[in-house]
Design a protein around this motif. Sequence first.
Motif, PDB file in Angstrom:
ATOM      1  N   ASP A 143      82.198  -5.546  -6.187  1.00  0.00           N
ATOM      2  CA  ASP A 143      81.575  -4.236  -6.385  1.00  0.00           C
ATOM      3  C   ASP A 143      80.259  -4.222  -5.615  1.00  0.00           C
ATOM      4  OD1 ASP A 143      80.612  -1.820  -7.202  1.00  0.00           O
ATOM      5  OD2 ASP A 143      80.983  -2.142  -9.341  1.00  0.00           O
ATOM      6  N   THR A 144      80.340  -3.853  -4.337  1.00  0.00           N
ATOM      7  CA  THR A 144      79.157  -3.928  -3.474  1.00  0.00           C
ATOM      8  C   THR A 144      78.073  -2.944  -3.899  1.00  0.00           C
ATOM      9  OG1 THR A 144      80.240  -2.396  -1.936  1.00  0.00           O
ATOM     10  CG2 THR A 144      80.464  -4.753  -1.494  1.00  0.00           C
ATOM     11  N   GLU A 145      78.473  -1.760  -4.364  1.00  0.00           N
ATOM     12  CA  GLU A 145      77.470  -0.769  -4.768  1.00  0.00           C
ATOM     13  C   GLU A 145      76.689  -1.249  -5.990  1.00  0.00           C
ATOM     14  OE1 GLU A 145      77.103   4.019  -5.825  1.00  0.00           O
ATOM     15  OE2 GLU A 145      79.039   3.128  -5.297  1.00  0.00           O
ATOM     16  N   HIS A 146      77.406  -1.831  -6.938  1.00  0.00           N
ATOM     17  CA  HIS A 146      76.735  -2.371  -8.127  1.00  0.00           C
ATOM     18  C   HIS A 146      75.807  -3.519  -7.750  1.00  0.00           C
ATOM     19  CE1 HIS A 146      76.073  -3.623 -12.235  1.00  0.00           C
ATOM     20  NE2 HIS A 146      76.532  -4.823 -11.964  1.00  0.00           N
ATOM     21  N   LEU A 147      76.256  -4.383  -6.842  1.00  0.00           N
ATOM     22  CA  LEU A 147      75.422  -5.496  -6.395  1.00  0.00           C
ATOM     23  C   LEU A 147      74.184  -4.985  -5.670  1.00  0.00           C
ATOM     24  CD1 LEU A 147      74.984  -8.521  -6.018  1.00  0.00           C
ATOM     25  CD2 LEU A 147      76.468  -8.436  -4.007  1.00  0.00           C
ATOM     26  N   ASN A 149      72.672  -2.118  -6.180  1.00  0.00           N
ATOM     27  CA  ASN A 149      71.768  -1.537  -7.174  1.00  0.00           C
ATOM     28  C   ASN A 149      71.000  -2.621  -7.921  1.00  0.00           C
ATOM     29  OD1 ASN A 149      72.545   1.090  -6.530  1.00  0.00           O
ATOM     30  ND2 ASN A 149      74.228   1.076  -8.018  1.00  0.00           N
ATOM     31  N   ILE A 150      71.632  -3.785  -8.102  1.00  0.00           N
ATOM     32  CA  ILE A 150      70.933  -4.896  -8.751  1.00  0.00           C
ATOM     33  C   ILE A 150      69.793  -5.401  -7.873  1.00  0.00           C
ATOM     34  CG2 ILE A 150      71.171  -7.294  -9.533  1.00  0.00           C
ATOM     35  CD1 ILE A 150      73.987  -6.623 -10.442  1.00  0.00           C
TER      36      ILE A 150
END
Length: 209
Positions: A143-147, A149-150
């Motif tokens: 999940d690149t988008e979640h990563l 955002n982190i």
Amino acid sequence: SILLESRIWIYKRYGTSARSFWTVFELTFSGGWPNYARLLVEEVSSSFAVFFFVYIIVVVFAMFRIITALFLRDTLAFASRDAEAAVQEKIKQKESYASKLLDFFEAADTSKDGFLTLAEFQTILEEDGVKTWMSIMEVDVHDTEHLFNILDSGDGLVSPEEFVQGILRLKGQARSQDVLRIMHCCDKLVQDMAKLKDWADSLDGRSPL
């Protein structure tokens, strides 16, 4: 007068210099020194008690304690050096990871503005080599988008420092310290929500029906 059996026993153990040397060696390291001393003290001369008393105290007890302490000191010194070497190796490993991550960052920063956008971040993580290296570091990149955002501090961009420090923190399983920090933040959030609820209830109580 000394019995014949005692004379034979004494000769076998102290009759010559070689026999005496071997007997002293045995009584020193065998731990059974009374067996080699009692007959001399009781049947030959009580003055041997002084000799064995001084010898056992000085050699068997004191000297062995000193030797044990020296071995223990050397063991602790080696262990300390091993610990220092392990720390240095850990530091070098972390520096190597950071250097590699900076190379990834520079390759992903196609705009060369010193920051990564979500699109640039997704592009670099599509490469098989990057996915493999991230998996070796135990970082989930599915999940690149979640990563992103982190790693992002909230401005929609990721700086080199945020990228390196964030990936290094994400490496491996969650640490107890990180879990405790999350629990602390959750507790604070629950307290803030409770205060907000109390404030909302107080407003409802003052509002006209």
